[in-house]
Write a protein that holds these residues in place. Structure first.
Motif, PDB file in Angstrom:
ATOM      1  N   THR A  44       0.731  -1.085  -0.005  1.00 30.41           N
ATOM      2  CA  THR A  44      -0.051  -0.091  -0.094  1.00 30.41           C
ATOM      3  C   THR A  44       0.714   1.410   0.101  1.00 30.41           C
ATOM      4  OG1 THR A  44      -0.103  -0.061   2.447  1.00 30.41           O
ATOM      5  CG2 THR A  44      -1.861  -1.080   1.080  1.00 30.41           C
ATOM      6  N   CYS A  45       2.082   1.260   0.419  1.00 32.82           N
ATOM      7  CA  CYS A  45       2.623   2.637   0.601  1.00 32.82           C
ATOM      8  C   CYS A  45       3.556   2.860  -0.581  1.00 32.82           C
ATOM      9  CB  CYS A  45       3.671   2.489   1.806  1.00 32.82           C
ATOM     10  SG  CYS A  45       5.212   1.568   1.203  1.00 32.82           S
ATOM     11  N   ARG A  46       3.855   2.151  -1.392  1.00 30.66           N
ATOM     12  CA  ARG A  46       4.097   2.300  -2.871  1.00 30.66           C
ATOM     13  C   ARG A  46       5.788   2.860  -2.912  1.00 30.66           C
ATOM     14  NH1 ARG A  46       0.737  -1.042  -4.845  1.00 30.66           N
ATOM     15  NH2 ARG A  46       1.198  -0.445  -6.772  1.00 30.66           N
ATOM     16  N   LEU A  49       8.664   0.502  -5.159  1.00 26.01           N
ATOM     17  CA  LEU A  49       8.651   0.165  -6.495  1.00 26.01           C
ATOM     18  C   LEU A  49      10.131   0.236  -7.045  1.00 26.01           C
ATOM     19  CD1 LEU A  49       5.872   2.538  -7.321  1.00 26.01           C
ATOM     20  CD2 LEU A  49       5.496   0.246  -7.539  1.00 26.01           C
ATOM     21  N   LEU A  58       6.294  -0.310 -13.090  1.00 25.95           N
ATOM     22  CA  LEU A  58       7.213  -0.567 -11.901  1.00 25.95           C
ATOM     23  C   LEU A  58       6.419  -1.337 -11.192  1.00 25.95           C
ATOM     24  CD1 LEU A  58       8.313   3.031 -11.135  1.00 25.95           C
ATOM     25  CD2 LEU A  58       9.438   1.466 -12.569  1.00 25.95           C
ATOM     26  N   ALA A  82       9.949   7.801  -9.540  1.00 25.38           N
ATOM     27  CA  ALA A  82       8.726   7.208  -8.629  1.00 25.38           C
ATOM     28  C   ALA A  82       8.823   7.272  -7.010  1.00 25.38           C
ATOM     29  CB  ALA A  82       8.452   5.811  -9.193  1.00 25.38           C
ATOM     30  N   GLY A  85       8.116  10.811  -6.043  1.00 24.13           N
ATOM     31  CA  GLY A  85       6.745  11.086  -6.339  1.00 24.13           C
ATOM     32  C   GLY A  85       5.686  10.659  -5.096  1.00 24.13           C
ATOM     33  N   VAL A  86       6.254   9.423  -4.647  1.00 28.76           N
ATOM     34  CA  VAL A  86       5.300   8.892  -3.668  1.00 28.76           C
ATOM     35  C   VAL A  86       5.840   9.552  -2.188  1.00 28.76           C
ATOM     36  CG1 VAL A  86       5.017   6.965  -1.971  1.00 28.76           C
ATOM     37  CG2 VAL A  86       5.251   6.567  -4.657  1.00 28.76           C
ATOM     38  N   GLU A  88       6.905  12.695  -2.080  1.00 31.75           N
ATOM     39  CA  GLU A  88       6.174  13.960  -2.038  1.00 31.75           C
ATOM     40  C   GLU A  88       4.511  14.037  -1.539  1.00 31.75           C
ATOM     41  OE1 GLU A  88       5.941  15.890  -5.961  1.00 31.75           O
ATOM     42  OE2 GLU A  88       5.533  17.889  -5.215  1.00 31.75           O
ATOM     43  N   PHE A  89       4.102  12.657  -2.055  1.00 25.39           N
ATOM     44  CA  PHE A  89       2.770  12.787  -1.428  1.00 25.39           C
ATOM     45  C   PHE A  89       2.769  12.418   0.150  1.00 25.39           C
ATOM     46  CE2 PHE A  89       1.398  11.006  -5.967  1.00 25.39           C
ATOM     47  CZ  PHE A  89       0.952  12.113  -6.213  1.00 25.39           C
ATOM     48  N   LEU A  90       3.440  11.671   0.375  1.00 20.40           N
ATOM     49  CA  LEU A  90       3.539  11.172   1.926  1.00 20.40           C
ATOM     50  C   LEU A  90       3.715  12.764   2.614  1.00 20.40           C
ATOM     51  CD1 LEU A  90       5.216   7.757   2.000  1.00 20.40           C
ATOM     52  CD2 LEU A  90       2.882   8.273   2.761  1.00 20.40           C
ATOM     53  N   ALA A  92       3.219  15.720   1.912  1.00 17.07           N
ATOM     54  CA  ALA A  92       2.059  16.852   1.460  1.00 17.07           C
ATOM     55  C   ALA A  92       1.387  17.267   2.949  1.00 17.07           C
ATOM     56  CB  ALA A  92       1.119  16.407   0.323  1.00 17.07           C
ATOM     57  N   ASP A  93       0.879  16.313   3.434  1.00 21.25           N
ATOM     58  CA  ASP A  93       0.186  16.836   4.711  1.00 21.25           C
ATOM     59  C   ASP A  93       0.878  16.399   5.970  1.00 21.25           C
ATOM     60  OD1 ASP A  93      -2.531  17.734   3.518  1.00 21.25           O
ATOM     61  OD2 ASP A  93      -3.034  15.516   3.259  1.00 21.25           O
ATOM     62  N   SER A 121       8.577  21.494  -1.039  1.00 19.40           N
ATOM     63  CA  SER A 121       7.348  20.948  -1.308  1.00 19.40           C
ATOM     64  C   SER A 121       6.540  21.959  -2.287  1.00 19.40           C
ATOM     65  CB  SER A 121       6.464  20.748   0.051  1.00 19.40           C
ATOM     66  OG  SER A 121       5.049  20.544  -0.247  1.00 19.40           O
ATOM     67  N   VAL A 148       1.486   7.514   8.221  1.00 15.70           N
ATOM     68  CA  VAL A 148       1.426   7.167   6.890  1.00 15.70           C
ATOM     69  C   VAL A 148       0.550   6.200   6.460  1.00 15.70           C
ATOM     70  CG1 VAL A 148       3.809   8.074   6.538  1.00 15.70           C
ATOM     71  CG2 VAL A 148       3.520   5.688   7.055  1.00 15.70           C
TER      72      VAL A 148
ATOM     73  N   GLN B 344      -6.127   3.258   0.739  1.00 16.57           N
ATOM     74  CA  GLN B 344      -5.144   2.516   1.338  1.00 16.57           C
ATOM     75  C   GLN B 344      -3.902   2.691   0.769  1.00 16.57           C
ATOM     76  OE1 GLN B 344      -5.525  -1.844   0.990  1.00 16.57           O
ATOM     77  NE2 GLN B 344      -6.248  -2.107  -1.040  1.00 16.57           N
ATOM     78  N   THR B 346      -0.751   5.169  -1.109  1.00 19.91           N
ATOM     79  CA  THR B 346      -0.572   6.499  -1.029  1.00 19.91           C
ATOM     80  C   THR B 346      -0.693   7.399  -2.205  1.00 19.91           C
ATOM     81  OG1 THR B 346       1.110   5.781   0.153  1.00 19.91           O
ATOM     82  CG2 THR B 346       1.521   8.040  -0.405  1.00 19.91           C
ATOM     83  N   ASN B 381       2.425  10.985 -11.339  1.00 16.00           N
ATOM     84  CA  ASN B 381       3.011  10.425 -10.182  1.00 16.00           C
ATOM     85  C   ASN B 381       1.786   9.242  -9.671  1.00 16.00           C
ATOM     86  OD1 ASN B 381       5.438  11.329 -10.371  1.00 16.00           O
ATOM     87  ND2 ASN B 381       4.942  12.863  -8.900  1.00 16.00           N
TER      88      ASN B 381
END
Ligand SMILES: Cc1cc2nc3c(=O)[nH]c(=O)nc-3n(C[C@H](O)[C@H](O)[C@H](O)COP(=O)(O)O)c2cc1C
Ligand code: SF4
Ligand code: SF4
Ligand code: SF4
Ligand code: FES
Ligand code: FES
Lengths: 518, 415, 157
Positions: A44-46, A49, A58, A82, A85-86, A88-90, A92-93, A121, A148, B344, B346, B381
């Motif tokens: 799930t965390c990605r 990859l 990937l 990649a 990218g992940v 950066e998402f994690l 973000a908040d 960011s 996370v 679930q 990210t 992304n």
């Protein structure tokens, strides 16, 4: 075995393992958050990859099984992009305040950010507001903003303790880890949650903001608080040159050991380290001679004089030896050779350590670490609480464990009350240390090496995680010195320069010693 | 020309009853399957018909059935996907309300073919009334001996249960559907293992869409050869196109696979409503990348739309007019996916919300010119990096809208 | 007081359970039944359902909060859910929502003082050909305009 290539280097790996595990074995770390070897991959965390030649997308290294000839790139530009990218998402908040986060220095997210990111960011939206400081258990604080959602914690309460306190509520960006209003985390293994949380979302009140993880030194040891003998690491602080720190040991964490405890330890073992820090005996004490500085050489001379005064013929009735199940195999062996066989102590007693509540996971009812060792060495000891004492006692040598309770010390005290000469070997002050003629400070398990045999018959060696405190010494060392001083056969003890050398000797006599695990 | 394979009875009064169905060759295909055919020959027929899945992905049904292992001692299950949550999609509801027995017959044949004794129809929770109708139809079929034990003396048992969802688009994704049916959150599962091997209750499972299964009786009754005469050789039969948005006659139109989109919008659906001008069309449900007005001269089949970098999906056509701001469309699309993300993984959990917030900010007049490229970067992304296809289903339409309507979006951003 | 199912509902639940090889699989349908009975799924109901299906209350909460159709708080006698997805919006759904909110004088997600109406939005209802549309409890109303909404509300007693 299959042959795979990771970052262009060939490796022979076991069939059926994942790319992640193969890389790990090859010493290549792939960033990951949700994967934890105790659980089936959830993907799930990605973060993990990787690129696999011939596969357009990937792939998850944590969930992809190796195939013969597979070519994996864990670090090429596409993979790193990649990953960023992940990340950066994690982030973000996620609050960007590592300096005030308790997990700093111990946080995967921080590690990965420093390694792959340090990017500015580009998040210019309002951050999601979430609950920052919720007490979710006796010792646990949850910070929703740092979470996370790797669900390691949820899986732990679902699969390991099967207590189901934690769940994921809501969905999408509102998904959060939570407990029910009336259902805090309440199980005997709760401290593992702070440990498996890869970020600073679950922190341990026992440790939170007490110190910084980078000041700590970690050492491996074994938990002596029950006869499971879980593998642990002990984090301690050496102190600063200019000021004292309030604690020596700051935390105990589990150490992976598939044979004994898997990835976990119980809360008794995790939080029960007070005895290492508190009430320790650091100096040799000699009654009536308060002001005289005692060094070991001198003290052992005095001791040997005291022992020699007790006539060998008296020893069967007039001398008492009190043992405890915290002593290592090596120490027990020396006691057997030197004190029982050579010095002919016949009145050998064992301090009874009361049972506690066990469970069907790790915690055993027996709350001492080496009852099996005693048995396998064939050491016969009477129960101090239920068996009769000799009429007259000239000399008593007592080895007490750190966690001796009032009943235990009362039973030793009963012997002391009758005895002329009372010698105590102890790591911590107890009801006996003030009434002994001599007190020898000993090291605790965390500070010494040796071996123990656990409830299932597994012999485990361990080394010191900490230095011995003050003048204290491990019992095996004291016993070797004593024997050299007293035993006519003192040459025999010259070979015992370490617990390993003693264990070798044990195995000469009992060839399958510590190999009877079931 | 409309080609009514599935919708033929819809106009007839009480077409949903078993009596009307029986009068129109109802359950004849089951009889044929049980009496004249065996599982192998049924499978061969469905494979030869090139019946591709109507749920979205277009996977050939026969091939899917063939994946289920033979001779396992576990029960096997059929899950019938009636979640119908893809915005624009309305077709399955029509089948279930107007001709539920066609569906039941299809389920029965599929079950017989694969060796399944229990089928669940997973229907979206909002379709409560449709579900009640289905349950009635099941009761009728049970009463007439088309369901239950030893159906038509074949020795074959089959039971069908209706299972209601509860408001989650993601449960249309097949593995989320399985989780949901097991009483859990609709979190898609990691694949492998594939449901054909480890599906519902850890058992081999087939998941098919309502419309897919409703085609099966016709294939069995008329033969694969007849079936492929309609549609395309590699993509046989008809599609029930659902048309909505700014058209005169919204509704369903059953047409051969490969029918021209322009024809569907301007002839069948009567063209633009209120004299509006066509701006764009979403051709296969919200997950399908958008087509501009001059891209709609295209055949509605999997391959043609894939070539145009869009997709046929559930064949739900949403018609957008010039008076609608593309930003409103983008807002609705991004709100939808962030609302429906299971949360679930990210990129989907955070990325869809992030993009939605940016779009909202642009709509609020606070946009910056670099926001547009940032939206594209974020969508990329997400693309290909999520656990289930919802990530792509969100990223692709977003990218297509931003790419094709960049100028219009820029016009909403002041300097 | 903790809620309890009536005997009739208990029978209904038994029938549902018979559909599945595992009790837990009945969770969604049983929650529907519970909501039908009690109007919403409160903590007590969660606990009761958990006990009924041999699962932990936390597992029920995980599910209740995942699916939008379960109300964790009481709603009005008529729960009006207005579609806010694309086809409905193209045909004026947003304006009708505003009209409804004004008419009933409540905000989105709120319930009228007389506990009669609650209004919320919902994603595509699968009735796009009747756009704009809404759902009142389980009944669909399509091809809406202000006049039609007036009539519908008048008929909801
Ligand atoms: C996010 C998402 C939503 C989906 N929703 C539906 C749906 O509502 N109905 C449906 O039949 N298939 C839906 N699908 C496709 C299913 O996963 C699956 O491919 C399909 O049910 C298989 O049936 P078919 O092969 O007969 O089309 C969805 C897929 C995704 C990724
Ligand atoms: S609290 Fe920690 S372990 Fe639990 S989901 Fe959040 S980040 Fe993962
Ligand atoms: S189970 Fe026993 S050995 Fe393991 S940590 Fe707990 S007390 Fe220590
Ligand atoms: S892509 Fe979205 S819906 Fe799919 S598993 Fe990830 S978070 Fe859930
Ligand atoms: S570690 Fe593989 S997806 Fe999280
Ligand atoms: S968009 Fe409103 S019902 Fe589909």
């Amino acid at each position: 075995m299959v042959k795979i290539f990771i970052d262009e280097k060939p490796f022979e790996v076991e069939e059926g393992i994942t790319v992640f595990t193969a890389a790990e074995q090859a010493g290549i770390e792939i960033p990951h958050l949700c994967y934890h070897p105790a659980f089936a991959p959830e993907g799930t965390c990605r973060m993990c990859l990787v690129e696999i030649e011939g596969v357009p997308k990937l792939e998850l290294s944590c969930a992809t099984v190796v195939r013969d000839g597979m070519k994996v790139s864990t670090n090429n530009e596409r993979v790193v992009e990649a990953r960023k990218g992940v990340l950066e998402f994690l982030l973000a908040d996620h609050p960007m305040d590592c300096p005030i986060c308790d997990q700093a220095g111990d946080c995967k997210l921080q590690d990965y950010y420093e390694k792959y990111g340090m990017f500015e960011s580009r998040y210019s939206e309002n951050k999601e507001k979430r609950e920052k400081k919720r007490k979710i258990g006796q010792t646990l604080i949850h910070d929703q903003e740092r979470c996370v959602l790797c669900r390691r914690c949820v899986r732990f309460t679902r699969e390991i303790t099967k207590t189901h306190e934690l769940g994921v509520f809501e969905r999408g960006v509102h998904a959060e880890i939570s407990i029910l209003e009336d259902g805090p985390v309440n199980n005997k293994y709760s401290g593992n949650l702070a440990e498996i949380c890869p970020v600073g979302a679950i922190t341990d009140l026992d440790f939170r903001f007490q110190t910084r993880s980078w000041f700590l030194k970690s050492g491996d040891s074994i938990c002596p608080l029950c006869s499971r003998g879980c593998s642990i690491t002990i984090d301690s602080h050496k102190g600063f040159s200019h000021f004292k720190v309030p604690k020596r040991v700051y935390r105990i964490q589990s150490r992976r050991n598939e044979n004994i405890n898997g990835f976990w330890i119980c809360d008794i073992g995790r939080y029960g380290y007070g005895y290492i820090n508190e009430n320790r005996l650091e100096q040799i004490l000699l009654k009536n001679e308060q002001n005289e500085a005692m060094d070991w050489e001198k003290a052992l001379k005095i001791l040997s004089e005291k022992m020699k005064k007790v006539h060998p013929m008296d020893r069967s009735s007039g001398a008492v030896l009190i043992l405890n199940p915290w002593l290592t195999n090596e120490e027990l062996f020396l006691i057997k050779k030197f004190l029982i066989e050579n010095q002919e102590f016949e009145n050998v007693y064992l301090i009874d350590i009361p049972d506690g509540e066990g469970d069907d996971f790790l915690i055993t009812t027996e709350r001492s670490p080496n009852k099996r060792g005693l048995q396998e060495l064939g050491l016969k000891a009477k129960s101090l609480s239920s068996d009769k004492l000799p009429e007259k006692i000239k000399l008593v040598l007592a080895f007490t464990p750190p966690n001796i309770d009032s009943a235990g010390s009362a039973s030793v005290k009963a012997v002391f009350d009758k005895a002329e000469t009372k010698i105590l070997f102890a790591s911590n002050k107890n009801d006996l240390s003030d009434v002994s003629d001599m007190v020898f400070p000993t090291a605790v398990i965390a500070e010494k090496s040796g071996s123990l045999i656990n409830i299932d018959g597994v012999l485990q060696n361990f080394s010191p995680a900490l230095e011995a405190l003050g003048d204290s010494r491990p019992e095996w060392q004291i016993l070797v010195e004593m024997a050299k001083e007293i035993d006519i056969n003192h040459k025999y003890y010259d070979q015992f320069s370490s617990p390993e050398t003693i264990l070798q000797e044990i195995r000469k006599e009992i060839s399958d010693f510590g190999k009877k695990s079931d | 020309m409309e080609e009514k394979l599935l919708t033929k009875l819809f106009e007839i009064k009480d077409s949903f009853t078993i009596d009307v169905y029986l009068k129109h060759d109802g359950y004849k295909a089951v009889e044929k399957a049980f009496q004249e055919m065996n599982p192998e020959s049924i499978l061969a027929e469905v494979k030869n018909a090139n019946l591709r899945g109507r749920g979205g992905a277009g996977f050939p049904a026969g091939v899917k059935w063939g994946f289920v292992p033979k001779g396992v001692d576990k029960p096997k299950y059929l899950c019938v996907n009636a979640d119908e949550g893809e915005p624009g999609t309305i077709k399955d509801r029509y089948i279930m309300t107007h001709n539920p027995h066609l569906l039941l017959e299809g389920i029965l044949i599929a079950s017989y073919c694969v060796g399944i004794n229990t089928a669940y129809i997973y229907i979206r929770g909002e379709y409560e009334n449709v579900a009640l109708g289905l349950e009635k139809a099941i009761a009728e079929a049970n009463a007439k001996g088309y369901l239950g034990k030893n159906i038509l003396n074949s020795g074959f048992d089959c039971q069908i249960y209706v299972h209601r969802g509860a408001g989650a688009y993601i449960c249309g994704e097949e593995t989320a559907l399985l989780e949901s049916l097991e009483g859990k959150r609709g979190n898609p599962r990691l694949k492998p293992p594939f449901p054909a091997l480890v599906g519902l209750f850890q058992s081999p499972t087939v998941i098919n869409n309502i419309e897919t299964l409703s085609n099966v009786p016709k294939i069995i009754l008329n033969g694969a050869e007849t079936f492929v005469q309609t549609g395309l050789p590699k993509d046989g039969g008809t599609r029930i196109f659902g048309v909505s948005g700014m058209v005169k006659k919204p509704g369903i139109y059953e047409m051969p696979v490969g029918t021209n989109l322009k024809e569907i919008i301007f002839e069948l659906a009567g063209g633009m409503k209120d004299g509006k001008t066509l701006k764009a069309v979403i051709p296969g449900g919200m997950s399908a990348p958008i087509l501009t007005a001059d891209e709609i001269d295209i055949n509605m089949d999997f391959d043609s739309l894939a070539e145009a970098k869009s997709m046929l999906g559930s064949a739900a056509i949403i018609v957008i007019d010039e008076d609608t701001s593309i930003l409103d469309v983008l807002k609705i699309v991004t709100k939808f996916y962030s609302h429906e993300s299971c949360g679930q993984c990210t990129p989907c959990r955070i990325g869809t919300k992030w993009i939605n917030k940016t779009v909202q900010r642009i709509a609020d007049g606070q946009g910056k010119i670099e926001d547009i490229d940032n939206i594209k970067r974020l969508a990329k992304n997400i693309l290909g990096k999520t656990l289930c296809p919802l990530g792509d289903a969100a990223a692709l339409p977003i990218l297509s809208i931003v790419n094709k309507f960049r100028q219009e979006i820029e016009s909403y951003i002041g300097n | 007081m903790s809620p309890e199912f009536s005997d009739k509902v208990k029978k209904q639940v038994q029938d549902i359970l018979a559909h599945y090889p595992e009790k837990k699989a009945a969770l969604l349908p049983v929650l529907h039944v519970a909501q039908q009975e009690f109007g919403f799924i409160g903590e007590d109901t969660e606990r009761m359902v958990a006990a009924l299906l041999d699962i932990k209350p936390v597992q029920v909460r995980e599910v209740v909060t995942f699916y939008t159709m379960y109300n964790r708080k009481p709603v009005g006698k008529y729960h009006i859910q207005v579609c806010s997805n694309l086809s409905c919006s193209l045909l004026g759904g947003a304006g009708l929502l505003d009209f409804l909110l004004k008419k009933l004088n409540i905000g989105l997600g709120e319930t009228t003082k007389d506990k009669k109406f609650t209004i919320s939005t919902v994603e595509c209802l699968g009735a796009c050909e009747q756009a704009p549309c809404m759902m009142v409890n389980f009944d669909y109303y399509g091809d809406l305009d202000e006049e039609k909404i007036d009539k519908i509300l008048d008929n909801l007693k």
